[in-house]
Design a protein around this motif. Structure first.
Motif, PDB file in Angstrom:
ATOM      1  N   VAL A 424       0.805  -1.212  -0.164  1.00 15.17           N
ATOM      2  CA  VAL A 424       0.146  -0.124  -0.030  1.00 15.17           C
ATOM      3  C   VAL A 424       0.703   1.222   0.066  1.00 15.17           C
ATOM      4  O   VAL A 424       0.794   2.144  -0.852  1.00 15.17           O
ATOM      5  N   PRO A 425       1.967   1.574   0.940  1.00 19.92           N
ATOM      6  CA  PRO A 425       2.685   2.418   0.766  1.00 19.92           C
ATOM      7  C   PRO A 425       3.370   2.959  -0.818  1.00 19.92           C
ATOM      8  O   PRO A 425       3.338   3.932  -0.997  1.00 19.92           O
ATOM      9  N   ASN A 426       4.027   1.825  -1.149  1.00 15.20           N
ATOM     10  CA  ASN A 426       4.492   1.896  -2.276  1.00 15.20           C
ATOM     11  C   ASN A 426       3.615   2.180  -3.616  1.00 15.20           C
ATOM     12  O   ASN A 426       3.961   2.866  -4.343  1.00 15.20           O
ATOM     13  N   TRP A 427       2.498   1.730  -3.497  1.00 15.72           N
ATOM     14  CA  TRP A 427       1.409   2.260  -4.295  1.00 15.72           C
ATOM     15  C   TRP A 427       1.076   3.473  -4.213  1.00 15.72           C
ATOM     16  O   TRP A 427       0.841   4.083  -5.248  1.00 15.72           O
ATOM     17  N   LEU A 428       0.864   4.154  -2.958  1.00 10.63           N
ATOM     18  CA  LEU A 428       0.262   5.375  -2.814  1.00 10.63           C
ATOM     19  C   LEU A 428       1.232   6.358  -2.758  1.00 10.63           C
ATOM     20  O   LEU A 428       0.950   7.566  -3.169  1.00 10.63           O
ATOM     21  N   LEU A 429       2.450   6.290  -2.067  1.00 13.92           N
ATOM     22  CA  LEU A 429       3.226   7.010  -2.027  1.00 13.92           C
ATOM     23  C   LEU A 429       4.318   7.517  -3.184  1.00 13.92           C
ATOM     24  O   LEU A 429       5.267   8.197  -3.125  1.00 13.92           O
ATOM     25  N   ASN A 430       4.383   6.229  -3.918  1.00 12.30           N
ATOM     26  CA  ASN A 430       5.646   6.265  -5.087  1.00 12.30           C
ATOM     27  C   ASN A 430       4.878   6.560  -6.603  1.00 12.30           C
ATOM     28  O   ASN A 430       5.417   6.459  -7.404  1.00 12.30           O
TER      29      ASN A 430
END
Length: 430
Positions: A424-430
């Motif tokens: 989730v953080p890789n998808w939304l933040l990157n």
């Protein structure tokens, strides 16, 4: 390594004789400095400076804000509204109120960020309803205790703020990385509740009508928006996690005062005073941990640990397994917040040296320490629920044993499948 064992051994000794955690960290640090430099040569000015430096952090201002949100939610009766939403959605399943217990904890987690706030605020509502419908008191207490550990997993989360500040990683990334583990943790507990409810023949309630669901969601819609406001604001860059916590406090206060009108000015003053006391206790721990970490860095203890493990442990997965066992052991004796302050400065540089993502490790460590909240002999949540349920502690421990299965199962999963955390953080933040 001698300094490490002296620091850790002195700390454990002080904790064993009943010294509060923050003062125990300060005492252990000064004792090690005195043993190496002489009592008259201890740099007390530096000791004072380092303890004050530990609490001089803008990020840590989010902690009293989230503590205040949890107390506002509990006092304003919002816990009942959250419970009603969960009951309308899953109350018709076998062992329905057990599922309601878990789901309401998942919803409340997005508002309070604290396991003890969940157990102490939502717990009485959950257990009273379950006992009224014929559930065993021990089973009700076990479900309540285990589901309360979801509180610091699903964002916003006080431990996530602490870890992000100490490890110097994105708090937003730790928040987002906790979503999937928190949801899977809730689903695992619900699966166990379904199995045990079928085995014990617990009742099945009638399915709520669409009108009942809409009515319950309407009554609790405004509080449920709290985590949406926090996460959406952080991701959009409108405000930082600390600013988000302050905005959430204002939002919750407006709901309590002007929409539901369930809190008076006198009650609000009491809530603020209790929050200030809790915050002061945490600040002592933060100050002590800052000095403790400085002593570790001064004597290069972290570097020595890294060198020792690098020479003896080659694989990062073996390291993660060993660290999980170590953190579990610490969590059985030290509460989660002090444990975070104690372990983060030591372990984060270590895992980074092995190529382990610090966000992944942070969620694993927080998850691990949450299990410690329901594990004897300390088990803060266990004692909170035992007091509310008024049952023998041994009975509660026996009832909660099966619930360790989904908790440990999810811990193993997020440890060895990093994308459950990082997806989730890789998808939304990157």
């Amino acid at each position: 390594m001698t300094i490490f064992f002296a620091l850790f051994g002195t700390l454990l000794l002080l904790l064993f004789v009943g010294v509060p955690v923050g003062f125990a960290m300060i005492g252990a640090s000064i004792a090690v400095l005195a043993s190496n430099r002489g009592l008259g040569s201890v740099p007390y000015e530096m000791v004072a400076q380092r303890t004050l430096y530990g609490v001089n952090s803008f990020t840590l201002l989010a902690i009293p804000a989230f503590l205040l949100i949890g107390r506002l939610m509990n006092t304003s009766g919002i816990s009942d509204r959250v419970f009603d939403i969960a009951r309308s959605l899953v109350g018709h399943l076998r062992g329905g109120l057990g599922h309601v217990n878990v789901l309401s904890s998942m919803l409340f987690a997005g508002m309070s960020g604290s396991a003890v706030a969940d157990a102490g605020g939502l717990g009485p509502v959950q257990m009273k309803a379950m006992e009224k419908d014929g559930y065993d008191r021990g089973f009700s207490a076990a479900v309540t205790a285990s589901s309360a550990t979801i509180g610091p997993i699903i964002p916003p989360s006080i431990p996530a703020v602490i870890y992000g500040a100490l490890a110097n990683v994105s708090i937003a990334a730790v928040f987002l990385g906790s979503i999937v583990p928190g949801v899977l943790m809730g689903l695992g507990l619900m699966a166990l509740v379904a199995y045990m409810s079928h085995k014990r023949g617990y009742p099945v309630a009638t399915r709520a009508s669409i009108r009942d669901i809409l009515r319950a969601c309407g009554r609790g819609f405004l509080p449920i928006l709290t985590p949406v406001i926090i996460i959406a604001g952080i991701l959009s860059g409108v405000f930082t996690p600390t600013e988000a916590s302050a905005i959430a406090v204002v939002y919750c206060a407006l709901i309590a005062f002007f929409v539901y009108r369930t809190i008076s000015l006198r009650e609000f003053w009491t809530i603020c005073r209790e929050t200030a006391v809790d915050t002061a206790a945490l600040l002592v721990i933060i100050a002590g941990s800052a000095l403790y970490a400085w002593v570790l860095a001064r004597y290069q203890v972290t570097s020595q640990i890294i060198d020792f493990l690098s020479a003896n442990v080659a694989d990062k997965w073996v390291l993660l397994l060993l660290l999980n066992l170590f953190i579990l052991l610490v969590g059985c004796f030290i509460d989660s917040v002090p444990a975070l302050f104690l372990l983060t400065p030591i372990l984060t540089p270590l895992v980074v040296s092995y190529g382990i993502d610090p966000v992944h490790f942070g969620v694993v460590m927080i998850f691990n320490l949450m299990i410690g909240l329901v594990t004897p002999p300390v088990g803060t949540v266990l004692f909170t629920v035992q007091k509310v349920a008024d049952i023998p502690f041994g009975s509660l421990v026996r009832e909660i044993l099966p619930f360790y299965i989904p908790l440990f199962g999810m811990l193993i999963a997020i440890t060895f499948i990093p994308w459950l955390v990082l997806g989730v953080p890789n998808w939304l933040l990157n």
